[in-house]
Enzyme design. Structure first.
Site, mmCIF file in Angstrom:
data_model
loop_
_atom_site.group_PDB
_atom_site.id
_atom_site.type_symbol
_atom_site.label_atom_id
_atom_site.label_comp_id
_atom_site.label_asym_id
_atom_site.label_seq_id
_atom_site.Cartn_x
_atom_site.Cartn_y
_atom_site.Cartn_z
ATOM 1 N N TYR A 146 -34.513 -9.711 19.039
ATOM 2 C CA TYR A 146 -35.035 -8.883 17.947
ATOM 3 C C TYR A 146 -33.852 -8.331 17.172
ATOM 4 C CZ TYR A 146 -37.445 -4.985 15.595
ATOM 5 O OH TYR A 146 -37.943 -4.102 14.662
ATOM 6 N N ASP A 241 -25.321 -9.289 17.534
ATOM 7 C CA ASP A 241 -26.099 -8.091 17.254
ATOM 8 C C ASP A 241 -25.913 -7.146 18.436
ATOM 9 O OD1 ASP A 241 -27.962 -6.103 17.005
ATOM 10 O OD2 ASP A 241 -29.567 -7.410 16.269
ATOM 11 N N LYS A 269 -27.791 2.710 16.607
ATOM 12 C CA LYS A 269 -28.026 3.541 17.796
ATOM 13 C C LYS A 269 -26.836 4.414 18.181
ATOM 14 C CE LYS A 269 -31.515 0.255 19.342
ATOM 15 N NZ LYS A 269 -32.829 0.765 19.101
HETATM 16 N N1 HOZ Z 1 -34.784 -1.886 19.391
HETATM 17 C C1 HOZ Z 1 -35.796 -0.892 19.547
HETATM 18 C C2 HOZ Z 1 -36.942 -1.438 20.326
HETATM 19 N N2 HOZ Z 1 -36.638 -2.547 21.089
HETATM 20 C C3 HOZ Z 1 -36.188 -0.400 18.225
HETATM 21 C C4 HOZ Z 1 -37.015 0.808 18.310
HETATM 22 C C5 HOZ Z 1 -38.103 0.721 17.306
HETATM 23 O O1 HOZ Z 1 -38.451 -0.386 16.878
HETATM 24 O O2 HOZ Z 1 -38.621 1.779 17.002
#
Ligand code: HOZ
Length: 429
Positions: A146, A241, A269
């Site tokens: 992702y 990433d 983050k």
């Molecule tokens: N990478 C986070 C979830 N896997 C993102 C948090 C979100 O999408 O709010």
């Protein structure tokens, strides 16, 4: 006896009237696991408190940023000081220079860096720069990884899409994903095939060096090195990433942990210390494609926002001054995974525990999880049942089988033992 959560219930019933699904990001919804989202009113150290006064050991850490725990007093002091000086200038400030210098010093592979406002924006910008640099359009991503919610990346994506069991998103035009090619994580042959089917057309390969949005999947030995070689020999840009792994696995993230150097890297983050921040950086020649030096346009009103910079700078400085934090965090991660495996073994259950450093995941499957397909063998109904039990005992896990458990420097062995104790009760050990 179940927790009292009346105030959260009342807030949620109001929230769904005015916010889609009652949440501002789908991964916060409890629909995949059932039960009631908790409305958080306070966070400190490793703990969260909800509106009804319930206290939880937090295993999300705001999905990664809070590596020192919540409301670290040193980060707070820096933020307070900056707020007194102004919240946003829309002009250059010394903290932006300090932040860029700090990142380039901590991660030597990053020669230049541009601050943005989120991981999504960082990835979107890095890909645009890679396309501008190579003059090519196609990109390779991995199923189950992702990279935020930019159109081109919502193909076989992990995180919320995987939780919902959907391969892509409505509203993404066909044209936006036409140039996105998907390979299989930990499978170099699938990447080689895409390169040979698309000669001189691939601008970049983007990968989470540790896939942490389909649970947690470590790269097999040689996988990241193989990607490096394939990108080099095909003239493509390799993008790590590191929105999740950056400044988490080590001070120099997965780059240092695995010893593989990408051309570009994306962050989010941790570098914001809890404020909304992202960044992309890497080789000077590629980064100088970005406007105003180069012809790749990328901009932002709040990019490099001084309050966010002060928070992130302070958090990174603390990590830099205290490298033993990483030893401690990674040791705690090992302890936690070992404890989970022992419980499962005693219960005679074949479930798998994956993880690296302070990232972990318990999969309800008897198969080794090495990619998207094997992660999908996990029984999400069983996870949901486990989740509801654990949250009721005061353990705040991500409400999805496919999200990671995050540890912070604020967690203690007492916390981990408490959680393992609750797991023992759940698994009848
Ligand atoms: N990478 C986070 C979830 N896997 C993102 C948090 C979100 O999408 O709010």
């Amino acid at each position: 006896m179940s927790m009292e959560i009346e105030k959260s219930k009342e807030l949620f019933s109001r929230a769904v009237q005015v916010i889609p699904g009652g949440v501002n990001s789908p991964v916060r919804a409890f629909s995949p696991v059932g039960g009631q989202p908790r409305f958080i009113t306070k966070a400190k150290g490793e703990y969260l408190w909800d509106e009804d006064g319930n206290k939880y050991i937090d295993y999300i850490g705001s999905w990664g940023p809070m590596i020192l725990g919540h409301n670290d007093r040193r980060v707070l002091a820096a933020v307070h000081e900056q707020i007194d000086q102004g919240m946003s200038y829309g002009a250059c400030a010394d903290i932006e220079v300090k932040m860029a210098e700090l990142i380039t010093e901590m991660v030597p592979a990053v020669e230049m860096v541009r601050m943005v406002n989120s991981g999504t924006e960082a990835v979107m910008s890095a890909i645009r720069v890679a396309r501008g640099y190579t003059g090519r359009n196609k990109i390779i991503k991995f199923a189950g990884c992702y990279h935020g919610h930019a159109d081109a990346l919502l193909v076989s994506a992990g995180s919320g899409l995987m939780t919902a069991g959907v391969p892509g998103s409505a509203g993404v035009p066909e044209g936006a994903v036409r140039d996105t090619l998907t390979a299989s994580y930990n499978d170099l042959v699938s990447v080689e095939r895409l390169f040979s089917e698309n000669p001189d057309e691939i601008a970049c390969v983007i990968v989470e060096p540790v896939a942490a949005n389909m649970g947690v999947v470590e790269p097999k030995p040689g996988f990241l090195e193989g990607l490096r070689d394939l990108c080099t020999s095909n003239g493509a840009v390799l993008i790590f990433d590191e929105v999740i792994t950056g400044f988490r696995l080590k001070a120099d993230g997965a780059i240092g942990y695995y010893g593989v150097k990408p051309d570009l890297v994306t962050y989010g983050k941790i570098i914001g210390g809890g404020m909304p921040v992202g960044a992309y950086g890497g080789k000077r020649a590629i980064m100088e494609m970005a406007a105003p030096v180069g012809r790749v346009y990328q901009a932002g009103t709040l990019s490099g926002n001084p309050v966010a910079m002060r928070a992130g700078y302070e958090q990174l400085m603390i990590l830099r001054r205290n490298p033993t934090i990483y030893e401690e965090l990674n040791k705690m991660g090992e302890f936690f995974r070992k404890g989970m495996r022992q419980i499962l073994e005693s219960a005679g259950l074949p479930y798998k525990v994956n993880g690296v450093g302070s990232l972990s995941c318990l999969y309800f499957t008897d198969q080794e999880v090495t990619d998207y397909a094997s992660a999908q063998t996990s029984d999400t109904e069983k996870f949901a049942d486990y989740f509801r039990f654990m949250i009721d005992k005061g353990n705040y896990l991500g409400p999805s089988q496919f999200e990671a458990i995050f540890l912070s420097d604020a967690h203690t062995m007492k916390d981990l033992n408490q959680t393992l104790f609750d797991m023992c009760e759940y698994f009848g050990v």
